[in-house]
Scaffold this motif. Structure first.
Motif, PDB file in Angstrom:
ATOM      1  N   ARG A  32       0.733  -1.160   0.017  1.00 12.49           N
ATOM      2  CA  ARG A  32       0.202  -0.054  -0.025  1.00 12.49           C
ATOM      3  C   ARG A  32       0.831   1.342  -0.005  1.00 12.49           C
ATOM      4  O   ARG A  32       0.429   2.233   0.612  1.00 12.49           O
ATOM      5  CB  ARG A  32      -0.966  -0.029   1.256  1.00 12.49           C
ATOM      6  N   LEU A  33       2.093   1.089  -0.597  1.00 15.89           N
ATOM      7  CA  LEU A  33       2.912   2.312  -0.680  1.00 15.89           C
ATOM      8  C   LEU A  33       2.598   3.326  -1.476  1.00 15.89           C
ATOM      9  O   LEU A  33       2.051   2.972  -2.603  1.00 15.89           O
ATOM     10  CB  LEU A  33       4.437   1.847  -1.078  1.00 15.89           C
ATOM     11  N   PRO A  34       2.991   4.397  -1.471  1.00 18.98           N
ATOM     12  CA  PRO A  34       2.603   5.518  -2.601  1.00 18.98           C
ATOM     13  C   PRO A  34       3.519   5.169  -3.674  1.00 18.98           C
ATOM     14  O   PRO A  34       4.690   4.834  -3.551  1.00 18.98           O
ATOM     15  CB  PRO A  34       3.027   6.921  -1.950  1.00 18.98           C
ATOM     16  N   GLY A  35       2.903   4.911  -4.900  1.00 18.18           N
ATOM     17  CA  GLY A  35       3.607   4.592  -6.027  1.00 18.18           C
ATOM     18  C   GLY A  35       3.177   3.125  -6.250  1.00 18.18           C
ATOM     19  O   GLY A  35       3.454   2.759  -7.422  1.00 18.18           O
ATOM     20  N   ASP A  36       2.396   2.480  -5.423  1.00 21.62           N
ATOM     21  CA  ASP A  36       1.741   1.175  -5.989  1.00 21.62           C
ATOM     22  C   ASP A  36       0.488   1.546  -6.533  1.00 21.62           C
ATOM     23  O   ASP A  36      -0.346   2.166  -6.188  1.00 21.62           O
ATOM     24  CB  ASP A  36       1.394   0.361  -4.600  1.00 21.62           C
ATOM     25  N   PRO A  49       2.406  -3.319  -8.310  1.00 17.20           N
ATOM     26  CA  PRO A  49       3.087  -2.888  -6.842  1.00 17.20           C
ATOM     27  C   PRO A  49       4.541  -2.340  -7.191  1.00 17.20           C
ATOM     28  O   PRO A  49       5.431  -2.845  -6.772  1.00 17.20           O
ATOM     29  CB  PRO A  49       2.908  -3.887  -6.085  1.00 17.20           C
ATOM     30  N   LEU A  50       4.818  -1.371  -8.001  1.00 21.81           N
ATOM     31  CA  LEU A  50       5.745  -0.675  -8.451  1.00 21.81           C
ATOM     32  C   LEU A  50       6.785  -0.588  -7.252  1.00 21.81           C
ATOM     33  O   LEU A  50       8.005  -0.771  -7.188  1.00 21.81           O
ATOM     34  CB  LEU A  50       5.716   0.396  -9.245  1.00 21.81           C
ATOM     35  N   ALA A  51       6.142   0.429  -6.385  1.00 20.98           N
ATOM     36  CA  ALA A  51       7.073   1.021  -5.040  1.00 20.98           C
ATOM     37  C   ALA A  51       7.433  -0.321  -4.318  1.00 20.98           C
ATOM     38  O   ALA A  51       8.540  -0.328  -3.972  1.00 20.98           O
ATOM     39  CB  ALA A  51       6.269   1.944  -4.601  1.00 20.98           C
ATOM     40  N   SER A  52       6.469  -1.358  -4.010  1.00 16.34           N
ATOM     41  CA  SER A  52       6.904  -2.318  -3.214  1.00 16.34           C
ATOM     42  C   SER A  52       7.949  -3.246  -3.929  1.00 16.34           C
ATOM     43  O   SER A  52       8.963  -3.745  -3.192  1.00 16.34           O
ATOM     44  CB  SER A  52       5.591  -3.190  -3.149  1.00 16.34           C
ATOM     45  N   MET A  53       7.947  -3.419  -5.139  1.00 18.15           N
ATOM     46  CA  MET A  53       8.829  -4.170  -5.916  1.00 18.15           C
ATOM     47  C   MET A  53      10.120  -3.317  -5.868  1.00 18.15           C
ATOM     48  O   MET A  53      11.331  -4.268  -5.859  1.00 18.15           O
ATOM     49  CB  MET A  53       8.521  -4.607  -7.362  1.00 18.15           C
ATOM     50  N   PHE A  54      10.173  -2.410  -6.057  1.00 18.97           N
ATOM     51  CA  PHE A  54      11.506  -1.536  -5.914  1.00 18.97           C
ATOM     52  C   PHE A  54      12.105  -1.374  -4.508  1.00 18.97           C
ATOM     53  O   PHE A  54      13.510  -1.824  -4.646  1.00 18.97           O
ATOM     54  CB  PHE A  54      11.090  -0.108  -6.232  1.00 18.97           C
TER      55      PHE A  54
END
Length: 71
Positions: A32-36, A49-54
């Motif tokens: 649930r990060l900003p960027g997901d 989930p872009l930010a989570s995978m980063f």
């Protein structure tokens, strides 16, 4: 052979600690990060989930660096 055994023990203990934290709910913010990106429209749901995978990529790269540096 001794250093490989130590590396396996440390990795196992680290995995057990992470498992306990996940079980206790310490990572409820993950995903649930900003960027997901989450798009819901009617019956269609798209989740990226872009930010989570980063974050996972950075943590795994840091872990690999530590292993290469000290073992």
């Amino acid at each position: 052979m001794k250093s490989e055994g130590l590396m396996l023990v440390v990795a196992g203990l680290g995995l057990a600690v992470v498992g306990l934290l996940v079980w206790a709910g310490a990572f409820s913010w993950f995903g649930r990060l900003p960027g997901d990106i989450r798009v819901e429209s009617g019956n269609t749901r798209v989740y990226a989930p872009l930010a989570s995978m980063f974050l996972i990529s950075v943590l795994l790269s840091l872990g690999a660096w530590v292993v290469r540096r000290f073992f």
